[in-house]
Design a protein around this motif. Structure first.
Motif, short mmCIF file in Angstrom:
data_model
loop_
_atom_site.label_atom_id
_atom_site.label_comp_id
_atom_site.label_asym_id
_atom_site.label_seq_id
_atom_site.Cartn_x
_atom_site.Cartn_y
_atom_site.Cartn_z
N LEU A 7 21.93 9.32 -17.13
CA LEU A 7 22.59 7.97 -16.62
C LEU A 7 23.76 7.78 -15.55
O LEU A 7 23.75 7.92 -14.55
N LYS A 8 22.37 6.68 -14.37
CA LYS A 8 22.57 6.17 -12.92
C LYS A 8 23.45 5.21 -13.33
O LYS A 8 22.78 4.34 -14.13
N ASN A 9 24.43 4.82 -12.95
CA ASN A 9 24.90 3.75 -12.62
C ASN A 9 23.86 2.53 -13.10
O ASN A 9 22.36 2.69 -11.60
N ARG A 10 23.88 1.37 -13.36
CA ARG A 10 22.77 1.08 -13.55
C ARG A 10 22.85 -0.91 -13.66
O ARG A 10 24.41 -0.98 -13.92
N MET A 11 22.22 -1.90 -13.17
CA MET A 11 22.62 -3.07 -13.07
C MET A 11 21.33 -3.62 -14.35
O MET A 11 20.58 -3.69 -15.02
N LEU A 12 21.84 -4.81 -14.94
CA LEU A 12 21.10 -5.10 -16.19
C LEU A 12 21.15 -6.74 -16.64
O LEU A 12 23.08 -7.03 -17.31
N ILE A 13 20.75 -7.13 -17.55
CA ILE A 13 20.59 -8.49 -18.27
C ILE A 13 21.27 -8.02 -19.20
O ILE A 13 20.74 -7.48 -20.03
N ASP A 14 22.42 -8.67 -19.88
CA ASP A 14 22.79 -7.98 -21.44
C ASP A 14 22.91 -9.66 -21.76
O ASP A 14 23.96 -9.39 -22.88
N TRP A 15 22.91 -10.62 -21.55
CA TRP A 15 22.95 -11.40 -23.10
C TRP A 15 21.73 -12.76 -21.91
O TRP A 15 22.75 -13.08 -21.46
N PHE A 16 20.92 -13.62 -22.83
CA PHE A 16 20.38 -14.23 -22.71
C PHE A 16 20.66 -15.46 -23.61
O PHE A 16 19.90 -15.05 -24.34
N SER A 17 20.80 -17.05 -23.41
CA SER A 17 20.30 -18.09 -24.28
C SER A 17 19.88 -19.04 -23.47
O SER A 17 20.09 -19.32 -22.23
N PHE A 18 18.94 -19.74 -24.28
CA PHE A 18 18.47 -20.53 -23.90
C PHE A 18 18.01 -22.04 -25.04
O PHE A 18 17.70 -21.61 -25.17
N ILE A 93 12.81 -16.33 -17.49
CA ILE A 93 13.02 -16.85 -17.05
C ILE A 93 12.92 -18.24 -15.88
O ILE A 93 12.73 -19.48 -15.50
N GLN A 94 11.58 -17.40 -14.94
CA GLN A 94 10.99 -19.02 -14.03
C GLN A 94 9.34 -19.78 -15.07
O GLN A 94 10.32 -21.26 -14.59
N TYR A 95 9.68 -18.81 -16.59
CA TYR A 95 9.04 -20.58 -16.69
C TYR A 95 9.99 -21.27 -17.78
O TYR A 95 10.11 -22.89 -17.64
N VAL A 96 11.50 -20.80 -17.83
CA VAL A 96 12.49 -21.91 -18.55
C VAL A 96 12.27 -22.58 -17.40
O VAL A 96 12.82 -23.36 -17.38
N LEU A 97 12.97 -22.40 -16.32
CA LEU A 97 13.44 -22.98 -14.45
C LEU A 97 12.79 -24.11 -14.41
O LEU A 97 12.61 -25.26 -14.06
N ASP A 98 11.27 -23.82 -14.93
CA ASP A 98 9.90 -24.53 -14.24
C ASP A 98 10.01 -25.77 -15.07
O ASP A 98 8.67 -26.36 -15.16
N ASN A 99 10.67 -25.79 -16.09
CA ASN A 99 9.91 -26.73 -17.36
C ASN A 99 10.88 -26.87 -17.83
O ASN A 99 11.29 -27.27 -18.95
N ASN A 104 16.87 -25.58 -21.65
CA ASN A 104 17.91 -26.16 -21.22
C ASN A 104 18.73 -23.95 -20.77
O ASN A 104 18.86 -23.46 -21.78
N ILE A 105 18.67 -23.67 -19.96
CA ILE A 105 19.91 -22.12 -19.89
C ILE A 105 21.20 -22.39 -20.24
O ILE A 105 21.70 -22.60 -20.05
N THR A 106 21.81 -22.00 -21.17
CA THR A 106 22.86 -21.74 -21.87
C THR A 106 23.86 -21.08 -21.45
O THR A 106 25.01 -20.98 -21.26
N GLN A 190 29.35 -13.12 -16.70
CA GLN A 190 29.65 -13.88 -17.92
C GLN A 190 29.57 -15.69 -17.45
O GLN A 190 30.37 -16.07 -16.88
N MET A 191 27.83 -16.36 -17.59
CA MET A 191 27.98 -17.26 -16.72
C MET A 191 27.15 -18.29 -17.78
O MET A 191 26.45 -17.66 -18.11
N ARG A 192 27.27 -19.81 -17.89
CA ARG A 192 27.58 -20.94 -18.67
C ARG A 192 26.40 -21.91 -17.82
O ARG A 192 27.22 -21.97 -16.78
N ASN A 193 25.93 -22.09 -18.59
CA ASN A 193 24.97 -23.90 -18.09
C ASN A 193 24.59 -23.20 -15.90
O ASN A 193 24.85 -22.86 -16.08
N ASP A 194 25.30 -24.79 -15.77
CA ASP A 194 24.75 -24.80 -14.29
C ASP A 194 25.23 -23.35 -13.43
O ASP A 194 24.50 -22.93 -12.41
N ARG A 195 25.76 -22.97 -13.87
CA ARG A 195 26.12 -21.44 -13.49
C ARG A 195 25.01 -20.35 -13.00
O ARG A 195 24.56 -19.50 -12.51
N ALA A 196 24.94 -20.37 -14.95
CA ALA A 196 23.50 -19.28 -15.13
C ALA A 196 22.52 -20.10 -14.17
O ALA A 196 21.71 -18.95 -13.48
N VAL A 197 22.44 -21.28 -14.14
CA VAL A 197 20.82 -21.60 -13.75
C VAL A 197 20.75 -21.57 -11.88
O VAL A 197 20.00 -20.92 -11.44
#
Length: 325
Positions: A7-18, A93-99, A104-106, A190-197
């Motif tokens: 494995l090479k160093n990697r970046m990933l989304i590791d939690w997403f809730s809305f 993500i784009q669909y949730v942001l556009d609507n 609401n992204i939590t 870890q980001m919540r609410n406005d920070r995540a948005v």
């Protein structure tokens, strides 16, 4: 999982809730492209009576006070979504942001997995304990922990109650590898609410790493001890500079300017929710809608309480005290 040595160093989304105000279980799995996945019914949580689960993807519904649908994907769930969904994170993500009137992204977690010792966690722990850093986090929230008999460190930066925090820990130890057997350090934001948005509004298909490093750089810098009484003038540790690179600092803070927020509130209600609100008023009438809104809306957040106080709430109280209302 494939051999960690490959494995090479990697970046990933590791939690997403809305949350969604308009969806049912069937419509949300259609949106997520998971119609061909077999979910299992589980006990509800957080006030939701029902929950359907698949490999770390949890869809909560039937809330006791009508909170809509809550979608929660842990790290395992994010990998399952990437593997089995007919769509991808950027589309969702784009669909949730556009609507945003209906969604609401939590929470959003972004993780950096380091397999090549770019992050020397033992040294990082010492730097934090010695206060060789400058940070937007309070000193009492910069913590290094190590359970009894445990070798792997965990470094927490920021309060669990805040909308943003960092965590760095020995992922190899968490997975059960013996000390020195594998090198795998995880640094997560870890980001919540406005920070995540705000983070997701800047996200594109190829800039996750740049955003991540920019946010980390804005909140924390690890320092090489110097003689200047002002630590901000100390140079960064070499390992920290290698980790962050040339990323420019990125703030996720939403300025609480009264005029800006009032205009933003009006724009959100009139232009994004205007048709839905007008329809309810025509069908049910003003008094019924106001009554239903009072009884069914979630608890008012701090930014809305401040907006009321700064734009009339205080005047209304003043007039009431003098029987002018």
């Amino acid at each position: 999982m494939q051999n960690d040595e490959c494995l090479k160093n990697r970046m990933l989304i590791d939690w997403f809730s809305f949350t969604s105000k308009i969806d049912s279980f069937s419509s949300i799995i259609k949106l997520m492209g998971l119609e061909n996945v077999k979910f299992t019914e589980c006990n509800g949580a957080q006030g939701y009576k029902n929950r359907m689960s698949f490999d770390g993807i949890n869809i909560h519904f039937n809330h006791r006070v009508n909170e809509g649908i809550w979608v929660e994907m842990s790290g395992k769930g994010c990998r399952a979504f990437e593997t089995y969904a007919d769509t991808d994170f950027m589309y969702l993500i784009q669909y949730v942001l556009d609507n945003s009137c209906d969604f609401n992204i939590t929470r959003l977690d972004v993780a950096y997995d380091c397999f090549d010792d770019t992050i020397p966690i033992n040294q990082f722990a010492k730097d934090v304990l010695n206060k060789h850093y400058v940070s937007r986090f309070k000193d009492n929230s910069m913590l290094v922990t190590c359970a009894a008999g445990r070798v792997g460190y965990t470094i927490n930066c920021g309060s669990r109650k805040s909308d943003i925090l960092f965590r760095c820990y020995d992922k190899a130890y968490e997975r059960g590898f013996e000390p020195g057997e594998k090198s795998w350090i995880r640094f997560e934001v870890q980001m919540r609410n406005d920070r995540a948005v705000n983070f997701l509004r800047m996200l594109t298909s190829d800039n996750l790493g740049i955003l991540f490093c920019g946010v980390v750089s804005n909140y924390l810098r690890v320092l090489k001890k110097g003689s200047d009484s002002n630590k901000a003038r100390w140079k960064s540790k070499k390992w920290w500079s290698n980790f962050i690179g040339d990323a420019e600092r990125i703030s996720l803070f939403t300025k609480c300017d009264v005029d800006y927020n009032l205009a933003k509130c009006e724009d959100y209600v009139y232009h994004q929710c205007g048709n839905a609100l007008d329809t309810l008023l025509c069908i049910k009438g003003v008094d019924t809608v106001l009554h239903d809104l009072k009884n069914n809306k979630p608890e008012r957040s701090e930014k809305y309480r401040k907006l009321i106080n700064d734009n009339g709430g205080g005047i209304i109280d003043y007039l009431r005290e003098r029987n002018a209302l």
